[in-house]
Design a protein around this motif. Structure first.
Motif, PDB file in Angstrom:
ATOM      1  N   GLN A 121       0.835  -1.208   0.000  1.00 51.82           N
ATOM      2  CA  GLN A 121       0.000   0.000   0.000  1.00 51.82           C
ATOM      3  C   GLN A 121       0.868   1.255   0.000  1.00 51.82           C
ATOM      4  O   GLN A 121       0.588   2.225  -0.731  1.00 51.82           O
ATOM      5  N   ASN A 122       1.919   1.251   0.811  1.00 48.23           N
ATOM      6  CA  ASN A 122       2.804   2.412   0.888  1.00 48.23           C
ATOM      7  C   ASN A 122       3.626   2.582  -0.377  1.00 48.23           C
ATOM      8  O   ASN A 122       3.846   3.707  -0.840  1.00 48.23           O
ATOM      9  N   VAL A 123       4.091   1.482  -0.937  1.00 50.75           N
ATOM     10  CA  VAL A 123       4.834   1.550  -2.193  1.00 50.75           C
ATOM     11  C   VAL A 123       3.948   2.138  -3.289  1.00 50.75           C
ATOM     12  O   VAL A 123       4.356   3.038  -4.029  1.00 50.75           O
ATOM     13  N   ALA A 124       2.717   1.622  -3.397  1.00 55.44           N
ATOM     14  CA  ALA A 124       1.791   2.104  -4.422  1.00 55.44           C
ATOM     15  C   ALA A 124       1.473   3.582  -4.231  1.00 55.44           C
ATOM     16  O   ALA A 124       1.427   4.352  -5.202  1.00 55.44           O
ATOM     17  N   ALA A 161       8.410  -2.863  -9.158  1.00 57.25           N
ATOM     18  CA  ALA A 161       8.808  -2.676 -10.552  1.00 57.25           C
ATOM     19  C   ALA A 161       7.597  -2.558 -11.476  1.00 57.25           C
ATOM     20  O   ALA A 161       7.605  -1.786 -12.432  1.00 57.25           O
ATOM     21  N   SER A 162       6.550  -3.319 -11.169  1.00 61.10           N
ATOM     22  CA  SER A 162       5.357  -3.281 -12.033  1.00 61.10           C
ATOM     23  C   SER A 162       4.649  -1.932 -11.955  1.00 61.10           C
ATOM     24  O   SER A 162       3.913  -1.558 -12.868  1.00 61.10           O
ATOM     25  N   ARG A 163       4.875  -1.189 -10.873  1.00 61.99           N
ATOM     26  CA  ARG A 163       4.211   0.099 -10.677  1.00 61.99           C
ATOM     27  C   ARG A 163       5.164   1.280 -10.826  1.00 61.99           C
ATOM     28  O   ARG A 163       4.825   2.417 -10.483  1.00 61.99           O
ATOM     29  N   TYR A 164       6.344   1.011 -11.335  1.00 61.32           N
ATOM     30  CA  TYR A 164       7.385   2.042 -11.383  1.00 61.32           C
ATOM     31  C   TYR A 164       6.945   3.293 -12.135  1.00 61.32           C
ATOM     32  O   TYR A 164       7.312   4.410 -11.778  1.00 61.32           O
ATOM     33  N   ARG A 200       2.829  -5.187 -18.597  1.00 61.77           N
ATOM     34  CA  ARG A 200       1.907  -4.278 -19.277  1.00 61.77           C
ATOM     35  C   ARG A 200       0.974  -3.569 -18.297  1.00 61.77           C
ATOM     36  O   ARG A 200       0.536  -2.451 -18.545  1.00 61.77           O
ATOM     37  N   GLU A 201       0.629  -4.241 -17.207  1.00 59.77           N
ATOM     38  CA  GLU A 201      -0.261  -3.680 -16.206  1.00 59.77           C
ATOM     39  C   GLU A 201       0.378  -3.832 -14.825  1.00 59.77           C
ATOM     40  O   GLU A 201       1.041  -4.842 -14.549  1.00 59.77           O
ATOM     41  N   PRO A 202       0.177  -2.860 -13.938  1.00 60.96           N
ATOM     42  CA  PRO A 202       0.733  -2.971 -12.588  1.00 60.96           C
ATOM     43  C   PRO A 202       0.043  -4.063 -11.785  1.00 60.96           C
ATOM     44  O   PRO A 202      -1.150  -4.328 -11.976  1.00 60.96           O
ATOM     45  N   LEU A 203       0.775  -4.718 -10.922  1.00 57.57           N
ATOM     46  CA  LEU A 203       0.183  -5.738 -10.065  1.00 57.57           C
ATOM     47  C   LEU A 203      -0.778  -5.087  -9.069  1.00 57.57           C
ATOM     48  O   LEU A 203      -0.547  -3.972  -8.613  1.00 57.57           O
ATOM     49  N   PRO A 204      -1.845  -5.772  -8.709  1.00 61.49           N
ATOM     50  CA  PRO A 204      -2.798  -5.224  -7.736  1.00 61.49           C
ATOM     51  C   PRO A 204      -2.180  -5.177  -6.346  1.00 61.49           C
ATOM     52  O   PRO A 204      -1.259  -5.926  -6.034  1.00 61.49           O
ATOM     53  N   ILE A 205      -2.712  -4.298  -5.519  1.00 62.41           N
ATOM     54  CA  ILE A 205      -2.191  -4.161  -4.158  1.00 62.41           C
ATOM     55  C   ILE A 205      -2.526  -5.385  -3.313  1.00 62.41           C
ATOM     56  O   ILE A 205      -1.777  -5.739  -2.406  1.00 62.41           O
TER      57      ILE A 205
END
Length: 229
Positions: A121-124, A161-164, A200-205
């Motif tokens: 959650q904090n990373v996102a 990395a997926s949400r970079y 292609r898509e960010p991983l879900p939280i």
């Protein structure tokens, strides 16, 4: 607050941990502005071509030419070393590491899962901030790789990395990829990072997908993608 610790392997063969200070990020806060109920130490490993501070103190005391019994000499070295900032940093590191290990030993699997959710959650939240620039992202990744071993660092690095590019839809780098690569290479998570970076898509939280076949297939399909600054 979480604390940063540096563990150094010296040329003389000795190892020691030193306190660097409060961590820039606490990844366990339950929400914006909330005080975390859990704190830990982030340990960074380094190599040094110098002899350790204790050996330096020993050489300095020996250079005085004092003739002392071995026990008295060691007591004098210990007394002189206590006067140094290195002794203070080493003592603080030992305290924080001990406290962290004691806390970690009491965590259940459910506790760890809950804390990993808070980390995600904090990373996102950080990566979604427009003001969260490349330098901050490098520091955040380093913190993830320095987490205690009870946490699934592979899954967390993949998630990061997926949400970079969450706050950078153009997916343009600012010259930071070499630093990011160096961090994950030292942590032996280079392939994991590259897999997430190319998703292609960010991983879900929510539930992690580090072990899912879909993620592995994406990593294999995009494993040869070259990223340049």
């Amino acid at each position: 607050m979480c604390q940063d610790i540096q563990q150094v392997s010296f040329y003389c063969g000795h190892q020691a941990k030193y306190w660097w200070g409060r961590s820039r990020f606490c990844l366990f806060a339950a929400g914006a502005g909330a005080e975390a109920a859990f704190h830990t130490t982030y340990i960074r490993f380094e190599q040094s071509n110098d002899i350790c501070p204790k050996c330096i103190t020993t050489k300095e005391v020996r250079s005085r030419g004092l003739v002392l019994p071995r026990g008295d000499f060691q007591k004098l070295v210990a007394l002189e070393y206590k006067k140094t900032s290195d002794w203070y940093q080493e003592t603080q590191a030992a305290k924080y590491v001990s406290d962290s290990q004691d806390t970690l030993s009491k965590l259940s699997k459910e506790d760890i899962a809950g804390l990993e959710l808070q980390i995600r959650q904090n990373v996102a939240a950080n990566l979604a901030k427009e003001s969260f620039r490349a330098g901050s992202k490098v520091v955040l990744l380093r913190h993830l790789t320095m987490l205690p071993e009870v946490f699934d660092k592979k899954e967390l690095v993949l998630f990061f990395a997926s949400r970079y590019f969450e706050n950078n839809k153009s997916r343009k780098l600012e010259g930071e990829y070499r630093k990011l690569s160096d961090i994950v290479r030292k942590a032996r998570l280079e392939r994991t990072f590259k897999t997430g970076f190319n998703m292609r898509e960010p991983l879900p939280i929510g539930a992690p997908k580090a072990a899912s076949p879909e993620v592995e297939e994406v990593g294999q399909a995009l494993g040869d993608v070259k990223i340049s600054n």
